[in-house]
Enzyme design. Structure first.
Site, PDB file in Angstrom:
ATOM      1  N   LYS A  27       2.294   8.085 -10.322  1.00  0.00           N
ATOM      2  CA  LYS A  27       1.396   9.345  -9.929  1.00  0.00           C
ATOM      3  C   LYS A  27       1.235  10.153 -10.960  1.00  0.00           C
ATOM      4  CE  LYS A  27       1.875  10.438  -5.471  1.00  0.00           C
ATOM      5  NZ  LYS A  27       2.663  10.783  -4.412  1.00  0.00           N
ATOM      6  N   ARG A  97       5.895  16.247  -5.010  1.00  0.00           N
ATOM      7  CA  ARG A  97       5.461  15.184  -4.768  1.00  0.00           C
ATOM      8  C   ARG A  97       6.386  13.997  -5.337  1.00  0.00           C
ATOM      9  NH1 ARG A  97      -0.772  14.804  -6.490  1.00  0.00           N
ATOM     10  NH2 ARG A  97      -1.046  13.177  -4.672  1.00  0.00           N
ATOM     11  N   GLY A 106       3.963   5.673   1.704  1.00  0.00           N
ATOM     12  CA  GLY A 106       4.765   6.146   2.543  1.00  0.00           C
ATOM     13  C   GLY A 106       6.231   6.131   2.498  1.00  0.00           C
ATOM     14  N   MET A 108       8.204   7.701   0.205  1.00  0.00           N
ATOM     15  CA  MET A 108       8.770   9.038  -0.261  1.00  0.00           C
ATOM     16  C   MET A 108       7.966  10.063   0.136  1.00  0.00           C
ATOM     17  SD  MET A 108      10.902   7.044  -2.443  1.00  0.00           S
ATOM     18  CE  MET A 108      11.541   8.043  -3.587  1.00  0.00           C
ATOM     19  N   ARG A 341      -5.112   5.625  -8.533  1.00  0.00           N
ATOM     20  CA  ARG A 341      -4.143   4.411  -8.874  1.00  0.00           C
ATOM     21  C   ARG A 341      -5.238   3.097  -8.918  1.00  0.00           C
ATOM     22  NH1 ARG A 341      -0.275   5.356  -3.854  1.00  0.00           N
ATOM     23  NH2 ARG A 341      -1.751   4.976  -2.248  1.00  0.00           N
ATOM     24  N   HIS A 459      -1.738   4.172   7.495  1.00  0.00           N
ATOM     25  CA  HIS A 459      -0.856   3.351   7.180  1.00  0.00           C
ATOM     26  C   HIS A 459      -0.865   2.030   7.745  1.00  0.00           C
ATOM     27  CE1 HIS A 459       3.505   1.770   7.630  1.00  0.00           C
ATOM     28  NE2 HIS A 459       3.550   2.737   6.833  1.00  0.00           N
ATOM     29  N   SER A 790      13.770 -34.388 -13.747  1.00  0.00           N
ATOM     30  CA  SER A 790      12.918 -33.438 -12.851  1.00  0.00           C
ATOM     31  C   SER A 790      14.190 -32.743 -12.224  1.00  0.00           C
ATOM     32  CB  SER A 790      11.966 -33.998 -11.771  1.00  0.00           C
ATOM     33  OG  SER A 790      11.690 -33.319 -11.003  1.00  0.00           O
ATOM     34  N   CYS A 857      11.100 -30.106  -9.083  1.00  0.00           N
ATOM     35  CA  CYS A 857      10.534 -30.740  -7.964  1.00  0.00           C
ATOM     36  C   CYS A 857      11.284 -29.869  -6.760  1.00  0.00           C
ATOM     37  CB  CYS A 857      10.703 -32.085  -7.817  1.00  0.00           C
ATOM     38  SG  CYS A 857      12.224 -32.562  -7.982  1.00  0.00           S
ATOM     39  N   TYR A 877       6.033 -29.325 -16.502  1.00  0.00           N
ATOM     40  CA  TYR A 877       5.350 -29.127 -15.135  1.00  0.00           C
ATOM     41  C   TYR A 877       6.251 -28.715 -14.291  1.00  0.00           C
ATOM     42  CZ  TYR A 877       7.538 -33.347 -13.512  1.00  0.00           C
ATOM     43  OH  TYR A 877       8.413 -34.452 -13.100  1.00  0.00           O
TER      44      TYR A 877
HETATM   45  P1  ADP Z   1       1.949   9.818  -0.980  1.00  0.00           P
HETATM   46  O1  ADP Z   1       2.517   9.231  -2.162  1.00  0.00           O
HETATM   47  O2  ADP Z   1       2.346   9.624   0.317  1.00  0.00           O
HETATM   48  O3  ADP Z   1       0.212   9.338  -1.128  1.00  0.00           O
HETATM   49  P2  ADP Z   1       0.969  12.452  -2.106  1.00  0.00           P
HETATM   50  O4  ADP Z   1       2.013  12.891  -2.947  1.00  0.00           O
HETATM   51  O5  ADP Z   1       0.049  11.973  -2.641  1.00  0.00           O
HETATM   52  O6  ADP Z   1       2.059  11.536  -1.319  1.00  0.00           O
HETATM   53  O7  ADP Z   1       0.731  13.686  -1.102  1.00  0.00           O
HETATM   54  C1  ADP Z   1       0.634  13.544   0.298  1.00  0.00           C
HETATM   55  C2  ADP Z   1      -0.683  14.064   0.508  1.00  0.00           C
HETATM   56  O8  ADP Z   1      -0.888  15.799   0.227  1.00  0.00           O
HETATM   57  C3  ADP Z   1      -2.084  13.668  -0.024  1.00  0.00           C
HETATM   58  O9  ADP Z   1      -2.982  13.629   0.740  1.00  0.00           O
HETATM   59  C4  ADP Z   1      -2.417  14.443  -1.400  1.00  0.00           C
HETATM   60  O10 ADP Z   1      -3.563  14.460  -1.607  1.00  0.00           O
HETATM   61  C5  ADP Z   1      -1.819  15.920  -0.759  1.00  0.00           C
HETATM   62  N1  ADP Z   1      -1.701  16.936  -1.711  1.00  0.00           N
HETATM   63  C6  ADP Z   1      -0.488  16.423  -2.609  1.00  0.00           C
HETATM   64  N2  ADP Z   1      -0.410  17.585  -3.612  1.00  0.00           N
HETATM   65  C7  ADP Z   1      -1.371  18.381  -2.939  1.00  0.00           C
HETATM   66  C8  ADP Z   1      -1.942  19.687  -3.693  1.00  0.00           C
HETATM   67  N3  ADP Z   1      -1.277  20.159  -5.026  1.00  0.00           N
HETATM   68  N4  ADP Z   1      -2.957  20.456  -3.082  1.00  0.00           N
HETATM   69  C9  ADP Z   1      -3.368  19.750  -2.039  1.00  0.00           C
HETATM   70  N5  ADP Z   1      -3.097  18.750  -1.576  1.00  0.00           N
HETATM   71  C10 ADP Z   1      -2.027  17.872  -2.156  1.00  0.00           C
HETATM   72 MG    MG Z   2      -0.862   9.798  -2.421  1.00  0.00          MG
HETATM   73 MG    MG Z   3       3.469   9.937   2.288  1.00  0.00          MG
END
Ligand code: ADP
Ligand code: MG
Ligand code: MG
Length: 926
Positions: A27, A97, A106, A108, A341, A459, A790, A857, A877
């Site tokens: 990220k 984040r 989902g 962290m 990403r 999710h 083998s 094998c 192989y």
């Molecule tokens: P995940 O890894 O679970 O996607 P994120 O760090 O991307 O978690 O954040 C969770 C949500 O919060 C995402 O929808 C992201 O776009 C939003 N978000 C994160 N940072 C900001 C920010 N600075 N301003 C507005 N929304 C944010």
């Molecule tokens: Mg995200």
């Molecule tokens: Mg999350």
């Protein structure tokens, strides 16, 4: 100068870039990259992944140097924005984040709106002129902070929220008024005090410190650990922490938040794909709280922003040369990018996208080959519903087609039940209101997933696609009562255990257990469908044809029947790496003769029985050779202990007892007693380490003689018909060269006899399976006799670990959970132990016999990581099951491409290859 731990980014300028995933996490590296190329990214900074390990080493604290660098970065951020953390007039709000090198959806937790307290919330209200909005942010902060940092169960917050909404009679969070939000905040704070014994922290610096610590801490939460195990992510990589200025999608009707993909991640089709919610924040879109609108509607609602967004995301796709999965927020008409990403995708989409990107000129073929996870090819072979069968079942509802594939199973309503039912051998469909990371193990145990709420990026949808599980989400017509374990849909009630079927390619939910039929690719392979009738097949073949042009490893099949061999050949097998002759002994017409042979009191009687088996074996081998069209066929001589062919001791003891007690047929009693006596004689304490493998062929040479004779007679017969044949006879369980020379003498003698009688000269080789440590350690001697090796890595793993595979199950999962063993050694080659022994055997073997042909094998021959290892130690192989051949072809290509010493390229059209293929007339190949 002290080491740099904190990296700043702002639109137009960034201290990091996309190549720094190791230290910035995925990220952080991509935020830096996007900022660096001038995209509208809210400014912030990333605390590096190296700090994660330091954090644990210093007893869950940040080292002083890191604290200083964070303070400096924060100052810079305050200066740039003109806002200050904790300022009552101009409060700076940030998100905290997580983000590891590999995205862990989902796993962290992120905290938004950090910096709010009882005073700054009023500042934000004044500044924005929207007190409702400020309070909305504050209640979100307390909720998230309470859950992630303070460990108050999020369910309790949700209950309070639900109760409040019910009380005032609204459905959406966005309908809550100022005074409702005030009441909610008071209730939340009270909850925190009650649960933790202290107040929600009003000191915003404390908030930041605690939040950063919580993100680092969450690296080791059980969910994250489970995920890492499943995807083989090392535990010591650590996560980074991103601190970023907040932007607000919940600032009214001109604000929104959304997510999207630059191509459809389920099918690979190039189209606008994604969802957004007006007046919402962060996870609202993916959490399935409100059902979001498809991104296409943004074009009508906010045309200028839509245009800008599409411009940016197509630029991102070209820049990254891969499908992007992006997050954005619109604050009062202004667009911000929050994440990008490489998008996770289904196997189907992966193949299509890889090929399309090459054809669009964005990728080289070699790069495209590295974009597809070999295991994902499996999904293209999964069954689909039989349309005729499907017509007989009622469609009870339709949801979003989130992850393609057909699945039928019994309904269960929580992850634990899913796992329990699966363990009992049942097929289940996991039905949830919505799924969360706590459900992962249940999703993995299910055939498919059905949720009532949530969109294409919820999710359930994301994880379903990632696991290759069929999923239907956002099925609004379904009312799911998880507590009472029932789902009501279209007036029908489905209770736990009732059967449903879901079609993840159409979104349909049907009652009953619908039969499936083979996927398009399998249909083409089996000749039921023409290649030109299946686009999927054409993509699949194209990608694999590129793979074939770069790989060095050949791919063969383990096949026990000529039918298997035919399928394997259609999948591209370049020979048979293991044909287990004893498999043929179990046929109902053969077993009685095999038993007669085992019961024989003298060699003469044994030979008489073997003589009756001979024509049957000959016929089997004839068909095998025929199916393989001149490619090498490795036939292993008898391997399992003889008692496996006799009835079990318990069975016989019961029969004898019953016959005696009931004065039954005396002839049958005598026979049963005789059998029982022989079974007792043959019984071993540890059959795996007993009288089996070449030890049988040595003590009963007439068995090897018969098998060799059958092999060569079959081969000669085919040769006479003008077909090429190449038998390779493989002697199992060799631990010393003398064992092999004993068997080889028999085989060579038989070969000469048969060839002479038939008047045919054939090329053949005699080799051995390397499957016990002594065989590997004395490979230099063994290679004096063996013309090929083998690796039988199943037995080799058992003997190297001193662990029987059948008995390991009792504790293996415990070992894996605890990280005592990083992987199941029966799935992936244990490189350090078993692998070392393999390497020794290869080196010693080739020292004696340069150019010695070596293959594998064991089941590892179909495992991508093991295949790459086989490439690295110089095997010729790999051999795997027919259905794993595509995986092996791609893995072998990736191994070659990742091999630094070689730089293979996919040459232009390989005409010779095409001609060869045509000559072989593989079904489905043009
Ligand atoms: P995940 O890894 O679970 O996607 P994120 O760090 O991307 O978690 O954040 C969770 C949500 O919060 C995402 O929808 C992201 O776009 C939003 N978000 C994160 N940072 C900001 C920010 N600075 N301003 C507005 N929304 C944010
Ligand atoms: Mg995200
Ligand atoms: Mg999350």
């Amino acid at each position: 100068m002290p080491k740099k731990y904190v990296y700043y980014f702002t639109a137009g300028r960034a201290e990091g870039d996309r190549d720094m995933k190791d230290i910035l996490g995925g990220k952080g590296a991509n935020l830096a990259e996007m900022a660096g190329i001038g995209l509208p990214v809210p400014p912030g900074f990333t605390i590096s992944t190296e700090v994660c390990n330091l954090f644990y080493l210093s007893g869950n604290k940040l080292p002083r140097e890191v604290e200083n660098q964070v303070a400096a970065a924060l100052k810079r951020l305050e200066k740039e924005t003109g806002w200050k953390l904790g300022d009552e007039k101009d409060p700076l709000l940030v998100s905290v984040r997580s983000g590891a090198k590999f995205s862990m959806p989902g796993m962290m937790d992120t905290i938004l709106n950090l910096g709010l307290n009882d005073r700054t919330v009023e500042g934000l209200a004044r500044k924005s002129g929207n007190r409702r909005f400020a309070l909305d942010c504050y209640r979100r902060l307390i909720h998230m902070f309470g859950d992630v940092v303070l460990g108050v169960p999020k369910k309790k917050f949700e209950e309070i929220l639900k109760a409040r909404k019910e009380k005032i009679g609204v459905k959406g969070d966005n309908e809550l008024k100022e005074k409702d939000l005030e009441a909610l905040i008071a209730d939340y704070k009270a909850l925190i005090e009650q649960e933790t014994g202290s107040e929600f922290p009003q000191d915003v610096r404390d908030q930041l410190r605690l939040a950063v610590a919580a993100v680092f801490g969450s690296w080791n939460n059980p969910r994250a650990i489970t995920y890492r195990r499943q995807y083989h992510i090392p535990d010591d990589l650590g996560t980074a922490v991103n601190v970023q200025t907040m932007v607000f999608g919940n600032l009214g009707p001109a604000s929104a938040t959304g997510v999207g993909f630059t191509r459809n991640p389920a099918t690979g089709v190039k189209e606008v794909y994604g969802e957004y919610l007006v007046n919402a924040q962060g996870e609202d879109v993916v959490a399935g709280i409100r059902t979001p609108s498809p991104l296409r509607e943004l074009e009508r609602e906010m045309p200028a922003v839509f245009k800008q967004l599409i411009g940016i995301t197509s630029k991102l796709e070209k820049h990254y040369r891969d499908v992007q999965d992006f997050e954005f927020t619109i604050q009062e008409g202004k667009l911000y990018m929050l994440q990008t990403r490489n998008g996770k995708r289904t196997g189907l989409a992966a193949v299509k996208i890889a090929v399309d990107l090459v054809e669009e000129g964005l990728l080289k073929k070699e790069e495209a080959l590295l974009k597809v996870e070999p295991d994902a090819l499996n999904q293209l072979l999964h069954p689909v519903f039989d349309l005729e069968e499907k017509a007989g079942h009622e469609v009870v509802a339709k949801g979003l087609a989130a992850s393609p594939g057909a699945a039928a199973g019994q309904v269960v309503f929580n992850a634990e039940e899913a796992v329990r039912w699966k363990e009992r051998g049942k097929r289940v469909i996991l039905v949830r209101e919505e799924t969360s990371p706590d459900d992962i193990h249940g999703m993995s145990a299910s055939q498919g997933i059905l949720t009532a709420t949530g969109g294409m990026t919820s999710h359930a949808a994301v994880v379903g696609r990632q696991m290759g599980k069929p999923a239907v989400v956002g099925c609004g017509a379904a009312r799911v009562d998880e507590e009472r374990r029932r789902m009501t849909v279209a007036g029908r009630v489905f209770k736990e255990g009732d059967w449903i079927s879901i079609d993840g390619g159409t979104g349909e939910v049907l009652e009953g257990d619908i039969k499936t039929k083979p996927s398009e690719i399998i249909q083409v392979i089996q000749g039921a469908l023409k290649p030109e009738e299946s686009e999927t097949y054409r993509y699949f073949v194209k990608l694999l044809s590129w793979a074939d042009r770069v790989r060095r490893l050949k791919v063969r099949a383990n096949s026990d029947t000529p039918r298997d061999a035919r399928t394997a050949y259609a999948f591209g097998a370049q020979g048979i790496g293991l044909a287990r002759t004893e498999h043929m002994f179990f046929g109902p017409d053969r077993l009685p003769i095999v038993r007669e042979m085992i019961m024989a009191a003298s060699e003469e009687k044994r030979r008489a029985a073997l003589a009756r088996l001979l024509p049957m074996q000959r016929q089997d081998f004839y068909e095998f050779f025929k199916e393989m069209h001149g490619n090498p066929v490795t036939i292993r001589t008898i391997d399992p202990p003889l008692h496996e062919f006799l009835p079990s001791r318990e069975e016989l003891m019961v029969e004898v007892a019953v016959l005696k007690a009931t004065n039954g047929d005396p002839a049958r009693l005598a026979e049963a007693e005789k059998l029982l006596a022989r079974v007792r004689e043959l019984s071993e304490f540890n059959p795996m380490l007993g009288h089996r493998g070449c030890r049988l062929g040595i003590t009963y040479p007439e068995i090897t003689e018969m098998q060799a004779q059958a092999i060569f007679e079959a081969a000669c017969a085919l040769a006479k018909e003008g077909q090429k044949v190449f038998p390779e006879i493989m002697v199992p369980l060799v631990g010393s060269v003398r064992e092999l020379s004993n068997q080889k003498e028999i085989i060579v003698r038989k070969a000469q006899e048969v060839m002479k009688a038939a008047g045919v000269k054939l090329k053949y080789t005699v080799g051995t399976m390397i499957e016990i440590p002594r065989g590997a350690l004395t490979a230099d001697e063994v290679a004096a006799e063996a013309e090929f090796f083998s690796f039988g890595t199943n037995d080799l793993t058992q003997t190297v670990f001193g662990l029987s595979r059948d008995d390991g199950g009792k504790f293996l999962n415990y070992y894996l959970r605890k990280g005592i063993w990083p992987d199941d050694p029966f799935e992936t080659i244990d490189e350090k132990g078993v692998g070392l022994l393999m390497k020794i055997a290869v080196d010693k073997g080739r020292a004696t016999r340069p150019g010695l042909k070596v293959g594998i094998c064991g089941v590892h021959g179909g495992d991508p990581r093991s295949i790459k290892f086989c490439h690295r130690i110089g095997l010729d192989y790999v051999s795997c099951s027919a259905y794993q051949i595509p995986i092996a072809r791609l893995s072998a290509a990736q191994a070659a491409l990742e091999d630094v010493g070689r730089k293979p390229v996919v040459k232009g059209r390989d005409r010779a290859g095409a001609r060869r293929a045509a000559a072989r007339k593989r079904p489905g190949r043009k």
